[in-house]
Write a protein that holds these residues in place. Sequence first.
Motif, short mmCIF file in Angstrom:
data_model
loop_
_atom_site.label_atom_id
_atom_site.label_comp_id
_atom_site.label_asym_id
_atom_site.label_seq_id
_atom_site.Cartn_x
_atom_site.Cartn_y
_atom_site.Cartn_z
N GLU A 1 16.09 5.98 3.85
CA GLU A 1 15.43 6.87 4.80
C GLU A 1 14.81 6.04 5.93
N ASN A 2 14.99 6.50 7.16
CA ASN A 2 14.46 5.76 8.31
C ASN A 2 12.93 5.74 8.35
N THR A 3 12.31 6.71 7.73
CA THR A 3 10.85 6.82 7.80
C THR A 3 10.14 6.12 6.66
N VAL A 4 10.90 5.45 5.77
CA VAL A 4 10.32 4.89 4.55
C VAL A 4 10.51 3.38 4.50
N LEU A 5 9.47 2.69 4.03
CA LEU A 5 9.52 1.24 3.86
C LEU A 5 9.07 0.88 2.45
N GLY A 6 9.43 -0.32 2.02
CA GLY A 6 8.87 -0.92 0.81
C GLY A 6 9.07 -0.13 -0.46
N VAL A 7 10.30 0.34 -0.72
CA VAL A 7 10.56 1.11 -1.94
C VAL A 7 10.61 0.16 -3.14
N ALA B 1 7.17 13.33 8.34
CA ALA B 1 8.21 12.75 7.50
C ALA B 1 8.18 13.36 6.10
N LEU B 2 6.99 13.58 5.57
CA LEU B 2 6.87 14.13 4.22
C LEU B 2 7.45 15.54 4.15
N ARG C 1 6.27 3.50 1.00
CA ARG C 1 5.32 3.78 2.08
C ARG C 1 6.06 4.48 3.21
N ILE C 2 5.55 5.67 3.57
CA ILE C 2 6.04 6.35 4.77
C ILE C 2 5.33 5.72 5.96
N LYS C 3 6.08 5.27 6.93
CA LYS C 3 5.49 4.51 8.03
C LYS C 3 4.94 5.44 9.12
N GLY C 4 4.05 4.88 9.92
CA GLY C 4 3.48 5.64 11.04
C GLY C 4 2.06 6.10 10.79
N ASP C 5 1.49 6.79 11.79
CA ASP C 5 0.14 7.32 11.65
C ASP C 5 0.18 8.59 10.80
N GLN D 1 0.84 -1.20 0.00
CA GLN D 1 0.00 0.00 0.00
C GLN D 1 0.87 1.25 0.00
N PRO D 2 1.48 1.57 -1.14
CA PRO D 2 2.33 2.76 -1.18
C PRO D 2 1.51 4.03 -0.97
N ASN D 3 2.03 4.92 -0.13
CA ASN D 3 1.36 6.21 0.07
C ASN D 3 2.19 7.38 -0.44
N LEU D 4 3.38 7.07 -0.97
CA LEU D 4 4.24 8.09 -1.56
C LEU D 4 4.67 7.62 -2.95
#
Length: 765
Positions: A126-132, A167-168, A156-160, A91-94
Amino acid sequence: MTPQTSPTSQTSPSSPTSSSPQSAAGPRGRVARAVTTRPRLLLLLILLLTAGAVVVGGGVAERMSSGGSQIPGSESSYATAELERRWPASQPNLLLLVSPRDGSRDVDDPAVASAAHDLARQLADENTVLGVVSYWQAKDTALRARDGGEALVTARIKGDEDAVDDALEALEPRYQGTHGAVDVRLGGPAAVRHASQEVIADDLVRAEVIALPVTLVLLVVVFGSAVAAALPLLVGIVSVLGTNAVLRVITEFTDVSVYAQNLTTALGLGLAIDYALFLVRRHREELAAGHDPRDAVAVTLRTAGRTVLYSALTVAVCLASMLVFEQYFLRSLAYAGIAVVLISAAASLVALPAALVLLGHRVNALRLPVGRRGGNPGAGWARLARLVMRRAPLFAVGTVAVLFALGLPFKDVRFGTADDRQLPSSTEARVVQEELRNEFPGSPGSALAILVEGKPDAKALTEYSGEVSRLAHVVQVAGPAGRFVDGKRVDGKRVGDAPPAVGFVSVLHSAESASPQSVSLVKKIRAVPASFETSVTGPAAVLADTQHGTAERLPWALAVIAVTTLILVFLLTGSVLLPLLTVVVNGLSLTAMFGAVVWVFQDGHLSGPLGFTPTGDIETALPVLMFCVAFGLSMDYGVFLVSRIKEEYELGGDHRDAVVLGIRRTGGLITAAALILAVVMVAIGTSRVTNIKMLGLGVGLAVLMDAMVVRALLVPAVLRLTGRATWWAPAPLRRLQRRVGLEEEARTTYPDIPTRTERPVSGRT
């Protein structure tokens, strides 16, 4: 039938109750004594509380979120949480839209590919990013534009939501712009949400800059005095600041929608000005009748103050009905609405009377050469009321027919969800999403994801994926069993390849994510038989669940509004029929708003002059919000009118005279209040975000229709037809109402001060 008059209307001027307005018993009498005896102390305390509210509520905008449409506990909500926990890349959000800097190259050029690889590696670190995942890594044609001029890096930028926004903000300056041989633009749900919050915050400041000076000018025109005009505006500012502080505290415990601050500004200014306008006008009437300032304040609190209290309770209940819904978008608006209504009422009933006591007759100071000067205020409204009542059947039927005609477009309403097209066309996040819609075979931002659980075997998962790929609008299905198009495998994997015990299937489709076609696709996918457990999520699945959840809870919200409105209007008036009429008339007053919402914002009429992009549907939850707000505001004016009509009826006993006098006393006031509130709502409606524009302009239209058509034409016509039966109630209910209904306390009469100079109004003695 003999009129049922209140015992208070028969009180002798020499009775202890009427000897001094401040000596009245009851809660309003105690409030009056507190306000009139210690006004300076009260104002000092309120000033300190307001200063504290400024400090506490200063950072509220940064704590709010632009999401909240998902139904907790729904299938899509469960699947979203599980996929984010186990496979964030699903579920990419970025989205990074990458294009060659040299327009003559395509994305497969070696220099472009090298720069894109470096960009993807940098993002993955980046520490705030997953699943590139990038096109150049996966070679997935769904991530490449049809003409080869652009391709995607997804992550996907992680977190709420708050963590994603933070992060963005840090990622944007590092990734936007030129990187060697490529140019990069940022999109995806996170970028759209972040851009929406920024635009809404900027637009809110502009709305306040527009609304405050225009409102002050209108108040000066209404009162003809700068001092009297400033009081309602100050009460409105106190209400907004106080509510912001309350919302800031609430954000510590739950999510609050960014829309709540727009509602706070609109209702804080609108309702506080309504209440203050009503109280100041009544106070000036009592001063003109000869009362000293303290007695005038006491009488105002016992009469107009009662009306304000009932109005605030009714509006608060209408807004509180949104608590029955599960989405925090609506629940947070209920928090804001309840807070702003109660704070507006408290400021109007405590701070404003204290200021009126200190000002005394100086409330009329600084008279300006504007506003009504001399003449007979209200005479025009009285003439209109007499005309309507003489032709009551014609006006009743004609007004209802016009209202129904204005509401007809709503029968074709189509519900959807907000997307990037809410934003101004030049916003980068929207530009990226437009490119994805127009140039890519399937947008990862609108893809559906199917959570697979239950240890499926390879053959069953292959058959399931192929079956899903055959559905209309499906472009590609990809998952542990391989990639499928039209039921056929396109990646060469063998059927015997063993998939993991759990996994996910990605479904790219060509339908708009917020369209009936995409919702239908979700239902069809959920209906595909499988020997294992599946849960569908994605924008269209969220929309489908939101529509179902909203429809399921809507009857409960309507029941809360109807039942509490009936009870409160009965306690106010002691009538059985009048509460029923109030609910029906208020519902009719909203038809024009809902018709305009569909005709303008769904179908796109006036989209050019108003500056928005029509999407062919309406945000699912927005009509619910608009109904609760507009119904509450129309109840506000309804309570003002029927309360004054009841007061006149109890004093004179003639039904038609009471209606004419009630409209004469409040017609101009209600119109002025509606015009001021409409100015505030239209200022909110100047927002560049379509849903905020729809909310502001729609509710503004509803307020004007209610004040200028329903209260001026329909209400007097209906009351003329119902006659004195309007005030009937069985004796047991009448006794109950007198015990618990905060009955109107005795009005003070003085031998040298006439309380009625207009009678008779109907030509009868």
